[in-house]
Design a protein around this motif. Structure first.
Motif, PDB file in Angstrom:
ATOM      1  N   LEU A  25      67.046  47.104  58.314  1.00  0.00           N
ATOM      2  CA  LEU A  25      67.894  46.166  57.572  1.00  0.00           C
ATOM      3  C   LEU A  25      69.050  46.942  56.939  1.00  0.00           C
ATOM      4  N   ARG A  26      70.239  46.381  57.067  1.00  0.00           N
ATOM      5  CA  ARG A  26      71.421  46.983  56.456  1.00  0.00           C
ATOM      6  C   ARG A  26      71.916  46.068  55.347  1.00  0.00           C
ATOM      7  N   ARG A  27      72.438  46.660  54.312  1.00  0.00           N
ATOM      8  CA  ARG A  27      72.844  45.876  53.132  1.00  0.00           C
ATOM      9  C   ARG A  27      73.790  44.742  53.493  1.00  0.00           C
ATOM     10  N   GLU A  28      74.709  44.996  54.419  1.00  0.00           N
ATOM     11  CA  GLU A  28      75.684  43.967  54.769  1.00  0.00           C
ATOM     12  C   GLU A  28      75.072  42.820  55.555  1.00  0.00           C
ATOM     13  N   GLU A  29      73.832  42.971  56.011  1.00  0.00           N
ATOM     14  CA  GLU A  29      73.168  41.919  56.780  1.00  0.00           C
ATOM     15  C   GLU A  29      72.397  40.943  55.902  1.00  0.00           C
ATOM     16  N   VAL A  30      72.192  41.264  54.663  1.00  0.00           N
ATOM     17  CA  VAL A  30      71.322  40.462  53.805  1.00  0.00           C
ATOM     18  C   VAL A  30      71.918  39.072  53.589  1.00  0.00           C
ATOM     19  N   ARG A  31      71.135  38.056  53.849  1.00  0.00           N
ATOM     20  CA  ARG A  31      71.606  36.672  53.721  1.00  0.00           C
ATOM     21  C   ARG A  31      71.617  36.230  52.255  1.00  0.00           C
ATOM     22  N   GLU A  32      72.405  35.213  51.982  1.00  0.00           N
ATOM     23  CA  GLU A  32      72.590  34.760  50.608  1.00  0.00           C
ATOM     24  C   GLU A  32      71.476  33.836  50.130  1.00  0.00           C
ATOM     25  N   ALA A  86      57.724  45.959  48.185  1.00  0.00           N
ATOM     26  CA  ALA A  86      58.801  46.725  48.809  1.00  0.00           C
ATOM     27  C   ALA A  86      60.064  45.874  48.922  1.00  0.00           C
ATOM     28  N   ILE A  87      59.909  44.597  49.290  1.00  0.00           N
ATOM     29  CA  ILE A  87      61.051  43.694  49.364  1.00  0.00           C
ATOM     30  C   ILE A  87      61.659  43.501  47.974  1.00  0.00           C
ATOM     31  N   LYS A 302      51.991  29.146  61.710  1.00  0.00           N
ATOM     32  CA  LYS A 302      53.432  29.222  61.463  1.00  0.00           C
ATOM     33  C   LYS A 302      54.003  30.387  62.257  1.00  0.00           C
ATOM     34  N   LEU A 303      55.114  30.132  62.932  1.00  0.00           N
ATOM     35  CA  LEU A 303      55.788  31.204  63.654  1.00  0.00           C
ATOM     36  C   LEU A 303      56.455  32.144  62.652  1.00  0.00           C
ATOM     37  N   ASN A 304      56.523  33.417  63.011  1.00  0.00           N
ATOM     38  CA  ASN A 304      57.166  34.391  62.135  1.00  0.00           C
ATOM     39  C   ASN A 304      58.682  34.252  62.213  1.00  0.00           C
ATOM     40  N   GLU A 332      57.556  33.219  56.201  1.00  0.00           N
ATOM     41  CA  GLU A 332      58.680  33.977  55.643  1.00  0.00           C
ATOM     42  C   GLU A 332      58.219  35.295  55.017  1.00  0.00           C
ATOM     43  N   LEU A 333      59.158  36.208  54.862  1.00  0.00           N
ATOM     44  CA  LEU A 333      59.018  37.416  54.045  1.00  0.00           C
ATOM     45  C   LEU A 333      57.857  38.312  54.464  1.00  0.00           C
ATOM     46  N   GLU A 334      57.534  38.292  55.759  1.00  0.00           N
ATOM     47  CA  GLU A 334      56.529  39.224  56.271  1.00  0.00           C
ATOM     48  C   GLU A 334      57.159  40.530  56.700  1.00  0.00           C
ATOM     49  N   ASN A 335      58.483  40.552  56.769  1.00  0.00           N
ATOM     50  CA  ASN A 335      59.175  41.699  57.303  1.00  0.00           C
ATOM     51  C   ASN A 335      60.576  41.762  56.713  1.00  0.00           C
ATOM     52  N   PHE A 336      61.107  42.965  56.561  1.00  0.00           N
ATOM     53  CA  PHE A 336      62.470  43.111  56.033  1.00  0.00           C
ATOM     54  C   PHE A 336      63.490  42.366  56.872  1.00  0.00           C
TER      55      PHE A 336
END
Length: 595
Positions: A25-32, A86-87, A302-304, A332-336
């Motif tokens: 994950l890159r900082r610029e990719e983080v969704r709002e 961690a998240i 539920k699909l990941n 949701e939130l199972e992975n970065f």
């Protein structure tokens, strides 16, 4: 290219520049639209709570009673709590989250084994580097935490993680991956989960050379062979639950590999991975369930989110999957990667039916718009499949948001469930499926007991599916068994006609059994109503004329999630050398509709 011929190809493809920066994950990719308040609140609670304890007495209990849940529940909670912390640390930088995260990491690194007892011998060999699904997934999580938070972790913690990853995972897999049965089990989700997670952990955890390139090479080779086992339409023999499980870890690795090679090695280009996104789309039973043949839960799946996102980004079939994601709730939130901005492009499915020929399933529906509309799912295959149940010829009829004619799905996982007691369990044996029985017995166990969808004819008003089930039964008794299902589309709520034709080599008791989900009411000698929340199903047993019809019950069924339920079934019984069963199923909302 989606495969590589040699380790040197991997080394040449690696980008040292990319490897020097965060990969997952890159900082610029983080969704709002991340639910930050929810994450922060959960992390604040975790800071105050004790770390779940997977005690030795729970570990030992599996070998004594067969119970898996007491050890596995805290084992899972510990890891999900660690990853959520961690998240939270990544998003907020809060020191209290970081300190508690390090406690979790330290505790997990202190575990004697990262495996489940169900996957280990009763007497452990402490010189043997055991690796199972959950050891691999633990490595994947720790590697990704190093990738994004390594510079924030105390040196002692950071180096401990590197040491444990190398000792428990990287060296054993590098030295001899073939020591593990799952490394070549291309027909099993184990192959994708274990190798995919190991590959992802090696990339994210920055395994040193020569480990990194060799592990990437081995994992890439094995995952391509795993994908070869999908059918040409993208269907997976273990069903939608294990499709979700296996591909989640495969695509995490494929995504990281794409990044560190800047697209030079792209597993997403595999032709079967390109189309497999349509498998859960066609399995979808609105509003929130799926055709659950095999060991797949009937509810709660539920699909990941990251799997859906990655397939939508990199594959053509993923655009249909993106449409499905707009209809259902995802995990949701199972992975970065779940924090990344998502792709907007989606494709509404066109064809209302599909035949997954490689696994021999047919799924058809009246249309995609009506969430209460009828859907039929039919399975052939054989009785030696991974996560096998005796279900060749079984079917699901779903309407009004309910599977009135259903599949029980997966029972509670215990020691006996995967050993000698499996086919004594109604979830797995013929007793829990809509099948033919001869003298009280049904289908045989093993790959040689198979059925075949002979034809699937699609029409404007009805679809017709013909199955030959003869070879699914012991041949000393059976001459011929066919099953025909006609899916009616000429009325809004549809309908279903089931015709079974049985010819024996001698006289016998012949029974057709129908599994029922709903409140069952007898309204005539051979007529029944199954009541549901938004509608009902009328059952009219027209043939055999002299058949005896009984209501049976499966009591105290322990489901995969620990719930206990009872279900009814219909037994339609006749005797002789041959029999024809003809049953009409009519969905209705008001009684006037069935006249």
């Amino acid at each position: 290219m989606y495969n590589v011929a040699d380790v040197k190809d991997v080394k040449e493809a690696l980008s040292k520049e990319v490897l020097s920066n965060p990969i997952v994950l890159r900082r610029e990719e983080v969704r709002e639209d991340i639910p930050r308040d929810e994450i922060i609140k959960s992390c604040e609670e975790l800071v105050k709570m004790p770390i779940p304890e997977a005690k030795y007495s729970y570990f030992r209990e599996f070998y004594i009673t067969g119970n898996r849940t007491h050890y596995e529940a805290p084992h899972r909670s510990k890891r999900s709590n660690m990853y959520l912390l961690a998240i939270g640390t990544f998003l907020t930088g809060r020191e209290d989250f970081l300190l508690r995260l390090q406690d979790y990491i330290w505790d997990i690194c202190n575990e004697i084994t990262w495996c489940y007892p169900a996957h280990l011998p009763e007497e452990l060999n402490y010189d043997e580097p055991y690796i199972d699904l959950f050891a691999s997934m633990t490595a994947e999580q720790l590697g990704e935490i190093l990738d994004l938070l390594g510079d924030r972790l105390d040196r002692n913690v950071r180096e401990r993680v590197k040491y444990e990853l190398k000792r428990r995972i990287f060296i054993p897999f590098y030295e001899n991956p073939d020591r593990y049965w799952w490394a070549n089990a291309y027909w099993s989700n184990w192959c994708a989960v274990c190798t995919g997670a190991i590959g992802a952990s090696a990339i994210a955890g920055r395994a040193e050379e020569p480990y990194l390139s060799k592990i990437i090479f081995d994992v890439t080779q094995r995952l391509n062979r795993y994908l070869d086992y999908f059918d040409d339409e993208g269907g997976w023999v273990e069903g939608i639950g294990y499709w979700n499980f296996g591909l989640t870890h495969l695509t995490r690795f494929a995504d990281s590999l794409y990044r560190i090679t800047e697209g030079r090695i792209n597993i997403f280009e595999h032709p079967k991975l390109q189309v497999t996104g349509q498998f859960p789309v066609y399995c979808y039973l609105p509003p929130d369930r799926y055709a659950n043949f095999g060991d797949c839960p009937p509810w709660g799946l539920k699909l990941n989110r990251d799997l859906v996102m990655l397939l939508a980004k990199y594959t053509t079939g993923g655009r249909k999957l993106k449409w499905l994601a707009s209809q259902v709730e995802m995990r949701e939130l199972e992975n970065f990667r779940c924090l990344r901005q998502d792709v907007d492009e989606l494709e509404v499915p066109g064809d209302t039916s599909i035949h997954f020929r490689g696994i021999d399933w047919v799924i058809t529906r009246r249309n995609w718009e009506d969430r209460l509309g009828p859907i039929l799912a039919v399975k052939a295959g054989n009785n030696g499949e991974p996560h096998n149940q005796l279900d060749v010829g079984h079917f699901i009829f779903h309407v009004y948001g309910q599977s009135f004619l259903h599949d029980l799905g997966s029972g509670l996982y215990t020691r006996q469930y995967f050993r000698e007691g499996r086919y004594k369990n109604p979830f797995c044996n013929a007793e829990g499926h809509s099948l033919i029985f001869i003298d009280g017995e049904s289908e045989g166990i093993g790959k040689e007991f198979e059925g075949k969808i002979i034809s699937f004819d699609r029409g404007e008003d009805r679809d017709r599916i013909l199955l030959d089930l003869t070879r699914a039964y012991p041949q000393e008794k059976v001459e011929k068994i066919t099953r025909t299902l006609e899916f009616l589309k000429d009325r809004r709520d549809g309908g279903l006609i089931l015709e079974d034709n049985v010819l024996l080599k001698g006289e016998g008791k012949i029974e057709s059994r129908i599994q029922i989900n709903g409140s069952l009411e007898r309204v005539g000698d051979k007529n029944f109503i199954v009541r549901g929340r938004y509608g009902n199903l009328f059952i009219d047993i027209k043939e055999p004329a002299g058949a005896v019809v009984e209501i049976g019950e499966l009591k105290n069924l322990e489901f995969h999630d620990g719930s206990v339920k009872d279900f009814n079934f219909l037994r339609i019984i006749t005797s002789g050398k041959e029999a024809r069963f003809y049953i009409v199923f009519t969905p209705f909302r008001e009684r006037d509709e069935i006249r």
